[in-house]
Design a protein around this motif. Structure first.
Motif, PDB file in Angstrom:
ATOM      1  N   GLU A 235       0.844  -1.201   0.000  1.00 13.11           N
ATOM      2  CA  GLU A 235       0.000   0.000   0.000  1.00 13.11           C
ATOM      3  C   GLU A 235       0.877   1.248   0.000  1.00 13.11           C
ATOM      4  O   GLU A 235       1.777   1.386   0.825  1.00 13.11           O
ATOM      5  CB  GLU A 235      -0.892   0.037   1.259  1.00 13.11           C
ATOM      6  CG  GLU A 235      -1.678  -1.229   1.539  1.00 13.11           C
ATOM      7  CD  GLU A 235      -2.907  -1.365   0.647  1.00 13.11           C
ATOM      8  OE1 GLU A 235      -3.263  -0.378  -0.030  1.00 13.11           O
ATOM      9  OE2 GLU A 235      -3.499  -2.473   0.640  1.00 13.11           O
ATOM     10  N   GLY A 236       0.601   2.155  -0.927  1.00  9.97           N
ATOM     11  CA  GLY A 236       1.229   3.467  -0.899  1.00  9.97           C
ATOM     12  C   GLY A 236       0.212   4.473  -0.384  1.00  9.97           C
ATOM     13  O   GLY A 236      -0.915   4.098  -0.053  1.00  9.97           O
ATOM     14  N   THR A 237       0.599   5.745  -0.312  1.00  9.10           N
ATOM     15  CA  THR A 237      -0.366   6.724   0.201  1.00  9.10           C
ATOM     16  C   THR A 237      -1.473   6.980  -0.817  1.00  9.10           C
ATOM     17  O   THR A 237      -2.630   7.128  -0.453  1.00  9.10           O
ATOM     18  CB  THR A 237       0.319   8.069   0.532  1.00  9.10           C
ATOM     19  OG1 THR A 237       1.257   8.352  -0.486  1.00  9.10           O
ATOM     20  CG2 THR A 237       0.993   8.039   1.884  1.00  9.10           C
ATOM     21  N   ARG A 238      -1.127   6.979  -2.098  1.00 13.03           N
ATOM     22  CA  ARG A 238      -2.136   7.295  -3.107  1.00 13.03           C
ATOM     23  C   ARG A 238      -2.421   6.157  -4.065  1.00 13.03           C
ATOM     24  O   ARG A 238      -3.325   6.253  -4.885  1.00 13.03           O
ATOM     25  CB  ARG A 238      -1.683   8.499  -3.933  1.00 13.03           C
ATOM     26  CG  ARG A 238      -1.467   9.747  -3.113  1.00 13.03           C
ATOM     27  CD  ARG A 238      -1.153  10.884  -4.063  1.00 13.03           C
ATOM     28  NE  ARG A 238      -0.955  12.115  -3.346  1.00 13.03           N
ATOM     29  CZ  ARG A 238       0.208  12.728  -3.242  1.00 13.03           C
ATOM     30  NH1 ARG A 238       1.264  12.220  -3.826  1.00 13.03           N
ATOM     31  NH2 ARG A 238       0.311  13.863  -2.585  1.00 13.03           N
ATOM     32  N   VAL A 239      -1.582   5.115  -4.023  1.00 12.17           N
ATOM     33  CA  VAL A 239      -1.758   3.988  -4.940  1.00 12.17           C
ATOM     34  C   VAL A 239      -1.533   2.685  -4.191  1.00 12.17           C
ATOM     35  O   VAL A 239      -1.022   2.676  -3.070  1.00 12.17           O
ATOM     36  CB  VAL A 239      -0.764   4.038  -6.126  1.00 12.17           C
ATOM     37  CG1 VAL A 239      -0.985   5.236  -6.997  1.00 12.17           C
ATOM     38  CG2 VAL A 239       0.668   3.968  -5.634  1.00 12.17           C
ATOM     39  N   ARG A 240      -1.922   1.597  -4.842  1.00  7.32           N
ATOM     40  CA  ARG A 240      -1.662   0.271  -4.288  1.00  7.32           C
ATOM     41  C   ARG A 240      -0.898  -0.512  -5.354  1.00  7.32           C
ATOM     42  O   ARG A 240      -1.142  -0.318  -6.551  1.00  7.32           O
ATOM     43  CB  ARG A 240      -3.006  -0.399  -4.021  1.00  7.32           C
ATOM     44  CG  ARG A 240      -2.936  -1.764  -3.389  1.00  7.32           C
ATOM     45  CD  ARG A 240      -4.321  -2.376  -3.286  1.00  7.32           C
ATOM     46  NE  ARG A 240      -4.744  -2.999  -4.527  1.00  7.32           N
ATOM     47  CZ  ARG A 240      -5.904  -2.773  -5.138  1.00  7.32           C
ATOM     48  NH1 ARG A 240      -6.775  -1.934  -4.649  1.00  7.32           N
ATOM     49  NH2 ARG A 240      -6.182  -3.385  -6.274  1.00  7.32           N
ATOM     50  N   PHE A 241       0.030  -1.350  -4.924  1.00  6.39           N
ATOM     51  CA  PHE A 241       0.725  -2.224  -5.868  1.00  6.39           C
ATOM     52  C   PHE A 241       0.290  -3.661  -5.585  1.00  6.39           C
ATOM     53  O   PHE A 241       0.481  -4.150  -4.470  1.00  6.39           O
ATOM     54  CB  PHE A 241       2.244  -2.092  -5.730  1.00  6.39           C
ATOM     55  CG  PHE A 241       2.749  -0.713  -6.047  1.00  6.39           C
ATOM     56  CD1 PHE A 241       2.946  -0.323  -7.357  1.00  6.39           C
ATOM     57  CD2 PHE A 241       2.999   0.204  -5.035  1.00  6.39           C
ATOM     58  CE1 PHE A 241       3.401   0.958  -7.670  1.00  6.39           C
ATOM     59  CE2 PHE A 241       3.446   1.488  -5.334  1.00  6.39           C
ATOM     60  CZ  PHE A 241       3.645   1.867  -6.647  1.00  6.39           C
ATOM     61  N   ASP A 242      -0.320  -4.301  -6.570  1.00  8.05           N
ATOM     62  CA  ASP A 242      -0.694  -5.714  -6.453  1.00  8.05           C
ATOM     63  C   ASP A 242       0.462  -6.538  -7.016  1.00  8.05           C
ATOM     64  O   ASP A 242       0.883  -6.320  -8.162  1.00  8.05           O
ATOM     65  CB  ASP A 242      -1.962  -6.009  -7.260  1.00  8.05           C
ATOM     66  CG  ASP A 242      -3.185  -5.324  -6.666  1.00  8.05           C
ATOM     67  OD1 ASP A 242      -3.150  -4.954  -5.472  1.00  8.05           O
ATOM     68  OD2 ASP A 242      -4.181  -5.165  -7.398  1.00  8.05           O
ATOM     69  N   VAL A 243       0.960  -7.469  -6.213  1.00  8.43           N
ATOM     70  CA  VAL A 243       2.112  -8.272  -6.644  1.00  8.43           C
ATOM     71  C   VAL A 243       1.649  -9.704  -6.902  1.00  8.43           C
ATOM     72  O   VAL A 243       0.994 -10.320  -6.052  1.00  8.43           O
ATOM     73  CB  VAL A 243       3.224  -8.257  -5.567  1.00  8.43           C
ATOM     74  CG1 VAL A 243       4.420  -9.088  -6.037  1.00  8.43           C
ATOM     75  CG2 VAL A 243       3.650  -6.827  -5.267  1.00  8.43           C
ATOM     76  N   TYR A 244       1.986 -10.219  -8.073  1.00 11.26           N
ATOM     77  CA  TYR A 244       1.688 -11.604  -8.454  1.00 11.26           C
ATOM     78  C   TYR A 244       3.024 -12.332  -8.574  1.00 11.26           C
ATOM     79  O   TYR A 244       3.791 -12.058  -9.510  1.00 11.26           O
ATOM     80  CB  TYR A 244       0.961 -11.658  -9.802  1.00 11.26           C
ATOM     81  CG  TYR A 244      -0.350 -10.888  -9.818  1.00 11.26           C
ATOM     82  CD1 TYR A 244      -1.566 -11.533  -9.586  1.00 11.26           C
ATOM     83  CD2 TYR A 244      -0.370  -9.517 -10.050  1.00 11.26           C
ATOM     84  CE1 TYR A 244      -2.761 -10.830  -9.579  1.00 11.26           C
ATOM     85  CE2 TYR A 244      -1.563  -8.805 -10.048  1.00 11.26           C
ATOM     86  CZ  TYR A 244      -2.755  -9.464  -9.817  1.00 11.26           C
ATOM     87  OH  TYR A 244      -3.931  -8.773  -9.811  1.00 11.26           O
ATOM     88  N   LEU A 245       3.326 -13.187  -7.601  1.00 12.79           N
ATOM     89  CA  LEU A 245       4.556 -13.978  -7.724  1.00 12.79           C
ATOM     90  C   LEU A 245       4.343 -14.988  -8.842  1.00 12.79           C
ATOM     91  O   LEU A 245       3.222 -15.497  -9.014  1.00 12.79           O
ATOM     92  CB  LEU A 245       4.866 -14.680  -6.407  1.00 12.79           C
ATOM     93  CG  LEU A 245       5.180 -13.744  -5.226  1.00 12.79           C
ATOM     94  CD1 LEU A 245       5.371 -14.545  -3.947  1.00 12.79           C
ATOM     95  CD2 LEU A 245       6.407 -12.887  -5.496  1.00 12.79           C
ATOM     96  N   THR A 246       5.388 -15.271  -9.589  1.00  6.53           N
ATOM     97  CA  THR A 246       5.209 -16.169 -10.735  1.00  6.53           C
ATOM     98  C   THR A 246       5.732 -17.559 -10.399  1.00  6.53           C
ATOM     99  O   THR A 246       6.481 -17.733  -9.438  1.00  6.53           O
ATOM    100  CB  THR A 246       5.926 -15.611 -11.981  1.00  6.53           C
ATOM    101  OG1 THR A 246       7.275 -15.368 -11.647  1.00  6.53           O
ATOM    102  CG2 THR A 246       5.293 -14.322 -12.443  1.00  6.53           C
TER     103      THR A 246
END
Ligand SMILES: C[S@@+](CC[C@H](N)C(=O)[O-])C[C@H]1O[C@@H](n2cnc3c(N)ncnc32)[C@H](O)[C@@H]1O
Length: 256
Positions: A235-246
């Motif tokens: 989680e960032g302050t204004r955005v979210r990063f969704d991480v998909y491990l491969t």
């Protein structure tokens, strides 16, 4: 039926330097016979190469300089433990990961990652945006680690030889800018030139087949993930990063 969106052509206005003509040829930006304030154009000014919108769209001026001004400050203050860095897995690695930024836009995120040591290939399908970023890199030390290509990312990723697969594929199909006035202006221009982000889910599927370690998708905090099986979120302050491990990922941990 929804209205059909039509891509605006962007031309390079005269007088153009030799190096700009070379970039225009490399990225497929047509050269105009005259400066035209009724259409999108790239032109030279005291701020370097500038992307200007038509007067009817508010005469936006987008210039990019990684070595001076506000964006240079953003780069200088970037950290290995900020959300973007954690999302690509930087803090855990001695050697920064190789990254393909498959939706490069103006390459701001790509430049942050390159500044932090990642080797980055930045793919952008709008010729004028790719050219603006490449022009900004021409005299920057970042060019050692950041290479810009004009490409349709899904096709480019699919054609990649297995030996050339990057550790990370990064996707930012997000146009709802929530940053500074400059970032909002940049996103307005990207949205006007790039059109709706309609193939993001397909791009995610292509990226997951290629990335050795993870695919990272930048999302607005209010939007659902592009796919249900997110490995973890940063989680960032204004955005979210969704991480998909491969599947090829060696990392057993499901955290940044
Ligand atoms: C929101 S902007 C990215 C902004 C970027 N992260 C930055 O820091 O400047 C999204 C960009 O992705 C590009 N794009 C979207 N889908 C693409 C695709 N399939 N192949 C190549 N570029 C794509 C669009 O043209 C647009 O310029």
């Amino acid at each position: 039926m929804p209205p059909t969106w039509q891509r605006s052509e962007v031309t390079l206005a005269p007088p153009a330097r030799g190096e700009d003509l070379e970039l225009a040829a490399r990225f497929g930006v047509p050269v105009a016979a005259a400066r035209d304030t009724t259409s999108w154009q790239l032109f030279r000014s005291d701020d370097g190469l500038v992307l200007g919108s038509p007067l009817a769209m508010g005469a936006l001026r987008i210039a990019l300089d990684p070595d001076a001004g506000a964006f240079a400050r953003r780069l200088r203050t970037s950290r290995r433990d900020e959300p973007l860095s954690r999302a690509v897995g930087l803090p855990k690695r001695q050697v920064p990961p190789s990254v393909v930024d498959a939706t490069a836009g103006l390459c701001r995120d790509a430049m942050v990652l390159a500044h932090l040591g990642c080797r980055v290939v930045a793919l952008e399908r709008v010729p004028a945006l790719a050219m603006l970023a490449a022009a900004a890199l021409q005299r920057s030390p970042l060019a050692e680690r950041l290479h810009v290509e004009r490409a349709e990312a899904a096709a480019w990723l699919t054609a990649l030889a297995p030996a050339a697969a990057p550790d990370v594929v990064y996707l930012d199909p997000m146009f709802d800018a929530t940053g500074s006035a400059q970032v909002k202006k940049d996103m307005q221009a990207c949205r006007a030139l790039a059109g709706p982000a309609d193939d993001a889910a397909a791009l995610l599927r292509a990226a997951r087949l290629v990335a050795r370690q993870r695919v990272v998708v930048k999302r607005h905090p209010h939007l659902p993930p592009l796919a249900d099986d997110v490995s973890f979120r940063v989680e960032g302050t204004r955005v979210r990063f969704d991480v998909y491990l491969t599947e090829t990922s060696a990392a057993p941990s499901r955290s940044p």
